[in-house]
Design a protein around this motif. Structure first.
Motif, mmCIF file in Angstrom:
data_model
loop_
_atom_site.group_PDB
_atom_site.id
_atom_site.type_symbol
_atom_site.label_atom_id
_atom_site.label_comp_id
_atom_site.label_asym_id
_atom_site.label_seq_id
_atom_site.Cartn_x
_atom_site.Cartn_y
_atom_site.Cartn_z
ATOM 1 N N PHE A 347 5.018 8.912 -14.045
ATOM 2 C CA PHE A 347 4.795 8.898 -15.762
ATOM 3 C C PHE A 347 6.005 10.057 -16.224
ATOM 4 O O PHE A 347 5.262 10.896 -16.474
ATOM 5 N N GLY A 348 7.147 9.886 -16.362
ATOM 6 C CA GLY A 348 7.903 11.116 -16.789
ATOM 7 C C GLY A 348 7.975 12.155 -16.870
ATOM 8 O O GLY A 348 8.479 12.372 -14.990
ATOM 9 N N GLN A 349 7.341 13.343 -16.368
ATOM 10 C CA GLN A 349 7.177 14.676 -16.083
ATOM 11 C C GLN A 349 6.147 14.659 -15.777
ATOM 12 O O GLN A 349 5.577 15.627 -14.528
ATOM 13 N N ALA A 350 4.923 13.698 -15.367
ATOM 14 C CA ALA A 350 4.121 13.247 -15.078
ATOM 15 C C ALA A 350 4.267 12.572 -13.387
ATOM 16 O O ALA A 350 4.576 12.235 -13.022
ATOM 17 N N SER A 351 3.455 12.775 -12.074
ATOM 18 C CA SER A 351 3.353 12.090 -11.120
ATOM 19 C C SER A 351 1.854 12.046 -10.561
ATOM 20 O O SER A 351 1.347 12.879 -10.825
ATOM 21 N N ALA A 352 1.321 11.223 -9.991
ATOM 22 C CA ALA A 352 -0.034 11.041 -9.490
ATOM 23 C C ALA A 352 -0.131 10.283 -8.374
ATOM 24 O O ALA A 352 0.919 9.581 -7.959
ATOM 25 N N GLN A 353 -0.920 10.505 -7.517
ATOM 26 C CA GLN A 353 -0.855 10.256 -5.740
ATOM 27 C C GLN A 353 -2.132 10.203 -5.643
ATOM 28 O O GLN A 353 -2.974 10.441 -5.931
ATOM 29 N N LEU A 354 -3.011 8.722 -5.522
ATOM 30 C CA LEU A 354 -4.056 7.845 -5.115
ATOM 31 C C LEU A 354 -4.294 8.190 -3.755
ATOM 32 O O LEU A 354 -3.416 7.111 -2.758
ATOM 33 N N ASN A 355 -5.420 7.812 -2.997
ATOM 34 C CA ASN A 355 -5.482 7.649 -1.731
ATOM 35 C C ASN A 355 -7.262 7.060 -1.315
ATOM 36 O O ASN A 355 -7.760 7.509 -1.928
ATOM 37 N N ILE A 356 -6.962 6.170 -0.307
ATOM 38 C CA ILE A 356 -8.288 5.998 0.018
ATOM 39 C C ILE A 356 -8.081 5.121 1.642
ATOM 40 O O ILE A 356 -7.178 4.550 1.732
ATOM 41 N N ARG A 357 -10.012 5.768 2.013
ATOM 42 C CA ARG A 357 -9.071 5.203 3.541
ATOM 43 C C ARG A 357 -10.585 5.348 4.618
ATOM 44 O O ARG A 357 -11.194 5.493 3.892
ATOM 45 N N ALA A 358 -11.307 3.634 4.621
ATOM 46 C CA ALA A 358 -12.283 3.691 5.597
ATOM 47 C C ALA A 358 -12.187 3.268 7.320
ATOM 48 O O ALA A 358 -11.091 2.184 7.505
ATOM 49 N N ASP A 359 -12.762 4.321 7.767
ATOM 50 C CA ASP A 359 -12.641 4.640 9.353
ATOM 51 C C ASP A 359 -14.298 3.820 10.214
ATOM 52 O O ASP A 359 -15.605 4.208 9.536
ATOM 53 N N ARG A 360 -13.489 3.036 10.627
ATOM 54 C CA ARG A 360 -15.083 1.580 11.495
ATOM 55 C C ARG A 360 -15.839 2.473 12.661
ATOM 56 O O ARG A 360 -14.672 2.060 13.190
ATOM 57 N N TYR A 361 -16.506 3.425 13.276
ATOM 58 C CA TYR A 361 -16.433 4.013 14.676
ATOM 59 C C TYR A 361 -18.016 3.112 15.378
ATOM 60 O O TYR A 361 -18.322 2.333 14.409
ATOM 61 N N ASP A 362 -17.621 2.903 16.765
ATOM 62 C CA ASP A 362 -18.630 2.531 17.405
ATOM 63 C C ASP A 362 -19.879 2.793 16.939
ATOM 64 O O ASP A 362 -21.462 2.119 17.095
ATOM 65 N N GLU A 363 -20.122 4.043 17.240
ATOM 66 C CA GLU A 363 -21.624 5.271 17.372
ATOM 67 C C GLU A 363 -21.915 5.212 15.726
ATOM 68 O O GLU A 363 -23.184 6.434 16.158
ATOM 69 N N TYR A 364 -21.356 5.124 14.759
ATOM 70 C CA TYR A 364 -22.213 5.940 13.616
ATOM 71 C C TYR A 364 -21.310 4.848 12.724
ATOM 72 O O TYR A 364 -20.040 4.369 12.540
ATOM 73 N N ASP A 365 -21.714 5.274 11.071
ATOM 74 C CA ASP A 365 -21.919 4.601 9.542
ATOM 75 C C ASP A 365 -20.120 5.115 9.401
ATOM 76 O O ASP A 365 -18.950 5.524 10.106
ATOM 77 N N THR A 366 -19.527 3.920 8.761
ATOM 78 C CA THR A 366 -18.135 4.067 7.770
ATOM 79 C C THR A 366 -17.867 5.381 7.646
ATOM 80 O O THR A 366 -18.720 5.826 6.677
ATOM 81 N N GLN A 367 -16.751 5.958 7.886
ATOM 82 C CA GLN A 367 -16.174 6.759 7.446
ATOM 83 C C GLN A 367 -15.343 6.986 6.246
ATOM 84 O O GLN A 367 -14.449 6.387 6.421
ATOM 85 N N THR A 368 -16.038 7.547 4.729
ATOM 86 C CA THR A 368 -14.765 6.898 3.491
ATOM 87 C C THR A 368 -14.348 7.654 2.937
ATOM 88 O O THR A 368 -14.841 9.146 2.757
ATOM 89 N N THR A 369 -13.237 8.044 3.016
ATOM 90 C CA THR A 369 -12.387 9.369 2.765
ATOM 91 C C THR A 369 -10.975 8.851 1.825
ATOM 92 O O THR A 369 -10.694 7.946 1.728
ATOM 93 N N GLY A 370 -10.517 9.583 0.799
ATOM 94 C CA GLY A 370 -9.701 9.260 -0.120
ATOM 95 C C GLY A 370 -9.531 10.925 -0.789
ATOM 96 O O GLY A 370 -10.051 11.783 -0.750
ATOM 97 N N GLY A 371 -9.105 10.465 -1.489
ATOM 98 C CA GLY A 371 -7.936 11.593 -2.742
ATOM 99 C C GLY A 371 -7.099 11.702 -3.632
ATOM 100 O O GLY A 371 -6.828 10.613 -3.718
ATOM 101 N N VAL A 372 -6.857 12.447 -5.004
ATOM 102 C CA VAL A 372 -6.106 12.148 -6.127
ATOM 103 C C VAL A 372 -5.799 13.460 -6.194
ATOM 104 O O VAL A 372 -6.090 15.095 -5.651
ATOM 105 N N ALA A 373 -4.510 13.969 -6.205
ATOM 106 C CA ALA A 373 -3.062 13.928 -6.343
ATOM 107 C C ALA A 373 -2.102 14.123 -8.117
ATOM 108 O O ALA A 373 -1.907 13.359 -7.945
#
Length: 595
Positions: A347-373
């Motif tokens: 956005f002109g001189q500004a920039s943004a990065q957004l991330n999200i991910r969900a991982d499902r394993y056999d042994e435990y609950d879904t792990q959701t990770t993300g980020g904002v830059a």
């Protein structure tokens, strides 16, 4: 001092015909899309091919040593167990990618960094801070991606022969080129050394590595492409047990990928990758006979990734399916499925990065990770960035089966998680740059082994300051990296307030090279401050500095020679208690290029 040097505009034009010094190279690991290093909203270090060639490394740890945020622990010299700690994360928190293929042992959760063949390495990218939102588990501290070269546009062949101290011998050969719409590259190499004394009175511990690397590609008239990548290294590495018995790891390290991509529309690129990696080891006794100690670790995966581009915006999304298998003193398998999305906007001189991910394993609950830059280009020189990211690391198979070796589980082993905050400021000039980053990483449920128990500690905090600079003045190139880091165990108990084991409190690295018409001279100083070898902070290891010298000479058409002196001052030092690192080593290599 470094900031004052590089915070002025270029002093001299770069007229050197012998160097490809690049202040802001392209990087892909931070976002999976190409961008200039200066535009990255997270901290990235790039070791390009020119730097790799100049430093003449025999192991990956030589290039990573004292890079910002990186701690290295080795159990001795060549081919011995190596652990990488990025920004204070555990040894399982740095993900190793070989041309996009993750490779690690699922028993220990870490990678066999020491077995990666260095011949033909094209480039290394180090992304610091959590990247689970793109790459899933084992990226709490960061990601190290090693790239091998693409096929050359014209037929090319190279042969290299070398040797030196510790009865070291190495040889490699490669051929590369194009045939119509098809491309090819084939490389073979071998490395063998008698090694050095790893433990006092234990004798020299040898190491051998035979490796092959190949890349095949085909470009269709429609613009679609298909390519195959294979890297395989196998050999033996000697070591001694705690009782003094001689043993040898008979290892195989392998990565294979089949990748195909197509432009679905003018603005939509889609790619699918089928991959397999192996990290295997058979333990041999002093007679070279297999014992009952072994492990075979294999991972198979498929990753589907898409990039939508529209004006100043990009959307990356996809899915991943992974099957991990392990066979050793126990047998175990695990399946995980992940979906991810990333947006990159300007956005002109500004920039943004957004991330999200969900991982499902056999042994435990879904792990959701993300980020904002977020980033902002203040003017033509200065830019600022800030980010918040989360991550997780799946428990290792060993930690989940620790009772097999007489350990007691203090709890049901949980995934390690983290969140990290970072603020960075960068200045880019014609022939110089500087970058400063401050960060805080909060780790939760770190898995610790402290005989007779193994389990998750409640939390730990890491704070740090990282500095990197680069400068070129005529035929001289300079690079400086420095890290100051404070780690603290925040869990209740006797170890509360202690520093985390095996993380140095500071490090620094200086690279200086002088380029001549047909030769170069240079040196590297890599140093680390003191560190503790245990969680109780009772075993203090002294800080140290190592000086490496190097020279290269193009003495005839298509011929060159390289001379390196590793640990030139013959410094004695340890990064793990009672394990000795190599003393001074002198090595000479001759190279021939045909066509």
């Amino acid at each position: 001092m470094a900031l004052s040097i590089v915070s002025v505009p270029s002093l001299h034009a770069n007229n050197s015909p012998t160097t490809s010094f690049t202040l802001s190279p392209l990087v892909v690991t931070a976002t999976t899309t190409e961008q200039n290093q200066a535009d990255s909203l997270v901290s990235v270090t790039v070791i390009d091919r020119d730097a790799v060639n100049k430093q003449q490394p025999q192991e990956l740890s030589e290039l990573l040593a004292s890079q910002p945020g990186i701690d290295i622990v080795t159990n001795g010299g060549y081919g011995k167990s190596t652990s990488i700690y990025t920004r204070g994360s555990s040894s399982t928190g740095t993900k190793l990618l070989i041309d996009g293929v993750p490779i690690q042992s699922h028993s220990t959760g870490s990678s066999s960094w020491q077995y990666l063949p260095m011949f033909q390495v094209e480039r290394i990218e180090i992304v610091r801070g959590p990247k689970s939102s793109l790459y899933g588990s084992s990226a709490a501290g960061g990601v190290v991606q090693v790239f091998f070269p693409e096929a050359s546009q014209e037929t090319q062949a190279n042969v290299s022969l070398g040797g030196g101290s510790f009865n070291t011998q190495q040889a490699s050969a490669s051929v590369s080129g194009l045939s119509g719409d098809a491309s090819y590259l084939l490389s073979v190499g071998t490395f063998e050394t008698d090694g050095t004394v790893v433990k006092e009175h234990a004798g020299d511990m040898g190491y051998s590595n035979d490796n092959i690397f190949t890349r095949l590609g085909y470009e269709f008239d429609s613009g679609a492409y298909a390519k195959v990548f294979i890297m395989r290294a196998e050999g033996q590495s000697d070591y001694t047990t705690s009782t003094g018995s001689l043993r040898s790891n008979d290892f195989v390290n392998q990565a294979i990928a089949l990748t195909s991509g197509v432009d679905l529309t003018e603005d939509w690129q889609s790619e699918i990758q089928l991959r397999e990696s192996r990290d295997d080891s058979d333990v041999l006794n002093d007679k070279g006979v297999k014992t009952n100690s072994y492990f075979y670790s294999r991972s198979r995966g498929v990753r589907w990734s898409n990039t939508l581009s529209q004006s100043n915006h990009k959307l990356v999304f996809g899915a991943e399916h992974i099957q991990d298998d392990f066979e050793g003193s126990y047998t175990k398998e695990r399946t995980s499925k992940g979906v991810f999305a990333q947006s990159l906007s300007q956005f002109g001189q500004a920039s943004a990065q957004l991330n999200i991910r969900a991982d499902r394993y056999d042994e435990y609950d879904t792990q959701t990770t993300g980020g904002v830059a977020l980033g902002y280009q203040i003017d033509d020189v200065y830019s600022v960035r800030a980010s918040w990211r989360t991550s997780f690391t799946a428990p290792t198979f060993n930690s989940m089966n620790a009772e097999n070796w007489g350990y007691t589980l203090t709890n049901e082993i949980r995934p390690e998680t983290s969140e990290s905050f970072e603020v960075g400021l960068r200045g880019d000039y014609q022939n110089s740059y500087w970058d400063v980053a401050v960060f805080q990483a909060d780790y939760h449920d770190l898995i610790t082994w402290n005989y007779p128990t193994v389990g998750n500690i409640e939390s730990a905090r890491v704070r740090g300051l990282e500095l990197s600079t680069g400068l070129q003045i005529e035929y001289w190139s300079f690079a400086l990296a420095a890290t100051i880091m404070d780690t603290e165990n925040l869990s209740a108990g006797a170890e509360k307030g202690n520093r985390l084991a095996r993380r140095a409190n500071k490090s620094a690295r200086i690279d200086v090279d002088r380029h001549f018409a047909n030769s170069t001279l240079g040196f590297t100083v890599a140093s680390y401050g003191e560190r503790y070898d245990d969680a109780k902070n009772s075993a203090l290891l002294a800080g140290y500095g190592v000086l490496n010298l190097r020279a290269s000479y193009d003495f005839a058409t298509d011929w060159s020679a390289e001379l390196s002196i590793k640990n030139a001052l013959d410094k004695e030092y340890q990064t793990a208690k009672d394990f000795l690192n190599p003393g001074r080593g002198v090595f000479l290599t001759l190279n021939y290029s045909a066509f």
